[in-house]
Scaffold this active site. Sequence first.
Site, PDB file in Angstrom:
ATOM      1  N   GLY A 212      16.550  37.209  41.213  1.00 40.77           N
ATOM      2  CA  GLY A 212      15.905  36.875  42.494  1.00 40.77           C
ATOM      3  C   GLY A 212      14.551  36.205  42.295  1.00 40.77           C
TER       4      GLY A 212
ATOM      5  N   TYR B 268       5.985  26.921  38.688  1.00 43.54           N
ATOM      6  CA  TYR B 268       7.192  27.732  38.509  1.00 43.54           C
ATOM      7  C   TYR B 268       7.281  28.219  37.056  1.00 43.54           C
ATOM      8  CZ  TYR B 268      12.216  28.411  37.581  1.00 43.54           C
ATOM      9  OH  TYR B 268      13.434  28.901  37.156  1.00 43.54           O
TER      10      TYR B 268
HETATM   11  P1  NAI Z   1      18.892  30.463  43.434  1.00 43.73           P
HETATM   12  O1  NAI Z   1      17.689  29.860  44.067  1.00 43.73           O
HETATM   13  O2  NAI Z   1      20.229  29.910  43.764  1.00 43.73           O
HETATM   14  O3  NAI Z   1      18.907  32.030  43.716  1.00 43.73           O
HETATM   15  C1  NAI Z   1      17.729  32.797  43.830  1.00 43.73           C
HETATM   16  C2  NAI Z   1      17.952  33.842  44.892  1.00 43.73           C
HETATM   17  O4  NAI Z   1      16.754  34.598  45.010  1.00 43.73           O
HETATM   18  C3  NAI Z   1      18.279  33.264  46.277  1.00 43.73           C
HETATM   19  O5  NAI Z   1      19.490  33.809  46.752  1.00 43.73           O
HETATM   20  C4  NAI Z   1      17.089  33.667  47.137  1.00 43.73           C
HETATM   21  O6  NAI Z   1      17.454  34.026  48.466  1.00 43.73           O
HETATM   22  C5  NAI Z   1      16.537  34.880  46.377  1.00 43.73           C
HETATM   23  N1  NAI Z   1      15.101  35.027  46.619  1.00 43.73           N
HETATM   24  C6  NAI Z   1      14.129  34.082  46.500  1.00 43.73           C
HETATM   25  N2  NAI Z   1      12.935  34.596  46.819  1.00 43.73           N
HETATM   26  C7  NAI Z   1      13.155  35.877  47.162  1.00 43.73           C
HETATM   27  C8  NAI Z   1      12.310  36.937  47.599  1.00 43.73           C
HETATM   28  N3  NAI Z   1      10.982  36.753  47.759  1.00 43.73           N
HETATM   29  N4  NAI Z   1      12.871  38.133  47.864  1.00 43.73           N
HETATM   30  C9  NAI Z   1      14.217  38.333  47.707  1.00 43.73           C
HETATM   31  N5  NAI Z   1      15.061  37.373  47.308  1.00 43.73           N
HETATM   32  C10 NAI Z   1      14.532  36.161  47.028  1.00 43.73           C
HETATM   33  O7  NAI Z   1      18.636  30.397  41.842  1.00 43.73           O
HETATM   34  P2  NAI Z   1      19.703  30.459  40.662  1.00 43.73           P
HETATM   35  O8  NAI Z   1      19.980  29.100  40.182  1.00 43.73           O
HETATM   36  O9  NAI Z   1      20.809  31.353  41.030  1.00 43.73           O
HETATM   37  O10 NAI Z   1      18.816  31.146  39.508  1.00 43.73           O
HETATM   38  C11 NAI Z   1      18.745  32.560  39.395  1.00 43.73           C
HETATM   39  C12 NAI Z   1      17.548  32.912  38.499  1.00 43.73           C
HETATM   40  O11 NAI Z   1      17.717  32.292  37.225  1.00 43.73           O
HETATM   41  C13 NAI Z   1      16.209  32.430  39.052  1.00 43.73           C
HETATM   42  O12 NAI Z   1      15.245  33.434  38.767  1.00 43.73           O
HETATM   43  C14 NAI Z   1      15.897  31.193  38.248  1.00 43.73           C
HETATM   44  O13 NAI Z   1      14.507  31.005  38.102  1.00 43.73           O
HETATM   45  C15 NAI Z   1      16.564  31.517  36.927  1.00 43.73           C
HETATM   46  N6  NAI Z   1      16.978  30.318  36.214  1.00 43.73           N
HETATM   47  C16 NAI Z   1      18.101  29.636  36.634  1.00 43.73           C
HETATM   48  C17 NAI Z   1      18.513  28.505  35.960  1.00 43.73           C
HETATM   49  C18 NAI Z   1      19.752  27.783  36.348  1.00 43.73           C
HETATM   50  O14 NAI Z   1      20.144  26.856  35.617  1.00 43.73           O
HETATM   51  N7  NAI Z   1      20.413  28.140  37.461  1.00 43.73           N
HETATM   52  C19 NAI Z   1      17.736  27.978  34.819  1.00 43.73           C
HETATM   53  C20 NAI Z   1      16.577  28.765  34.482  1.00 43.73           C
HETATM   54  C21 NAI Z   1      16.235  29.910  35.150  1.00 43.73           C
HETATM   55  C1  15L Z   2      15.491  26.126  36.092  1.00 48.29           C
HETATM   56  O1  15L Z   2      14.628  26.929  35.755  1.00 48.29           O
HETATM   57  C2  15L Z   2      16.027  26.109  37.478  1.00 48.29           C
HETATM   58  O2  15L Z   2      16.148  27.404  38.009  1.00 48.29           O
HETATM   59  C3  15L Z   2      17.370  25.393  37.595  1.00 48.29           C
HETATM   60  O3  15L Z   2      17.613  25.122  38.960  1.00 48.29           O
HETATM   61  C4  15L Z   2      17.382  24.114  36.782  1.00 48.29           C
HETATM   62  O4  15L Z   2      16.439  23.196  37.294  1.00 48.29           O
HETATM   63  C5  15L Z   2      17.050  24.443  35.334  1.00 48.29           C
HETATM   64  O5  15L Z   2      15.822  25.140  35.223  1.00 48.29           O
HETATM   65  C6  15L Z   2      16.962  23.193  34.440  1.00 48.29           C
HETATM   66  O6  15L Z   2      15.943  22.996  33.802  1.00 48.29           O
HETATM   67  O7  15L Z   2      17.964  22.475  34.368  1.00 48.29           O
END
Ligand code: NAI
Ligand code: 15L
Length: 264
Positions: free
Chosen positions: A70, A134
């Site tokens: 989250g 971020y």
């Molecule tokens: P996403 O943005 O799709 O999901 C994040 C979730 O956190 C959302 O459902 C949102 O409603 C919830 N959220 C945001 N702020 C909140 C708050 N204050 N209180 C409660 N819920 C809150 O992101 P995704 O892609 O699923 O990524 C998940 C995690 O992995 C994140 O922490 C992101 O930084 C990290 N990450 C993801 C990458 C990727 O390639 N998808 C790459 C690097 C890190």
């Molecule tokens: C992240 O940290 C983000 O959560 C994801 O949405 C992508 O931008 C990823 O890095 C990336 O670097 O591809």
Amino acid sequence: MDRLLITGAAGQLGRVMRTKLAGLADTVRLADRAGLGTPADHEELVQCDLADAQAVSAMVAGCDGILHLGGASTEGPFEGIVRGNISGLYNLFEAARANGRPRIVFASSNHTIGCYPQAERLGPDVPFRPDGLYGVSKCFGEALARMYFEKFGQETALVRIGSCTPEPTNHRMLSTWLSHEDFASLIEAVFRVPVLGCPVIWGASANDAGWWDNTHLGWLGWKPRDNAEHFRAGVAEAVPQPGSDKSMARFQGGAYVDNPIFKE
Ligand code: NAI
Ligand code: 15L
């Protein structure tokens, strides 16, 4: 495990892990500030904002493990990043401390080191070089987790995820890609290993073109199986190669390096 908590469960990775990790615990508690749909028999749903300390404490109570996805997941105005990734992370670790220190998988990011040139190979101990607010918030998260480990024995995996998507879709992702399968098997390994500590783990598949060295992790028993190289021809056909002067071709964080400081 009796009860696994997945935060950010309504997000991109949360929805994937909701399915893939269904067998990891008898009960899976799913939390997000957004809606989570209808619970299956083995699921509990909690709607809460990570900035609400009391709600976070109730969310964590009774859980044996936490997959923390989250929070703010990309560059944006400072206020939103603070809410999810600074206040939210402090609330989570305080709740864990008060509730028996369940092991945590922290979704950190490659944007902690995004300003390194793509020509460099990085081990787990390189200094941070974040590429925006971020990325700075994820550096904070890693430092906070380390402090809770040093002072209270809280075990946390600091997983610097690259790009976790169904497939790599651009040239940079041939180096940064983490398949959903490899992420799920990493999470399983983190919860399975008898002693975890607080290691930095590069969250990437076994990509031929990878930049990050996980050879310090032999003890973890995690073997990523996927390799972005298999997608190279498709990527080359679908997406033009960025010019060598572009951030997408120069920096590990790609275009994030070009972001301004966003205002509300
Ligand atoms: P996403 O943005 O799709 O999901 C994040 C979730 O956190 C959302 O459902 C949102 O409603 C919830 N959220 C945001 N702020 C909140 C708050 N204050 N209180 C409660 N819920 C809150 O992101 P995704 O892609 O699923 O990524 C998940 C995690 O992995 C994140 O922490 C992101 O930084 C990290 N990450 C993801 C990458 C990727 O390639 N998808 C790459 C690097 C890190
Ligand atoms: C992240 O940290 C983000 O959560 C994801 O949405 C992508 O931008 C990823 O890095 C990336 O670097 O591809």
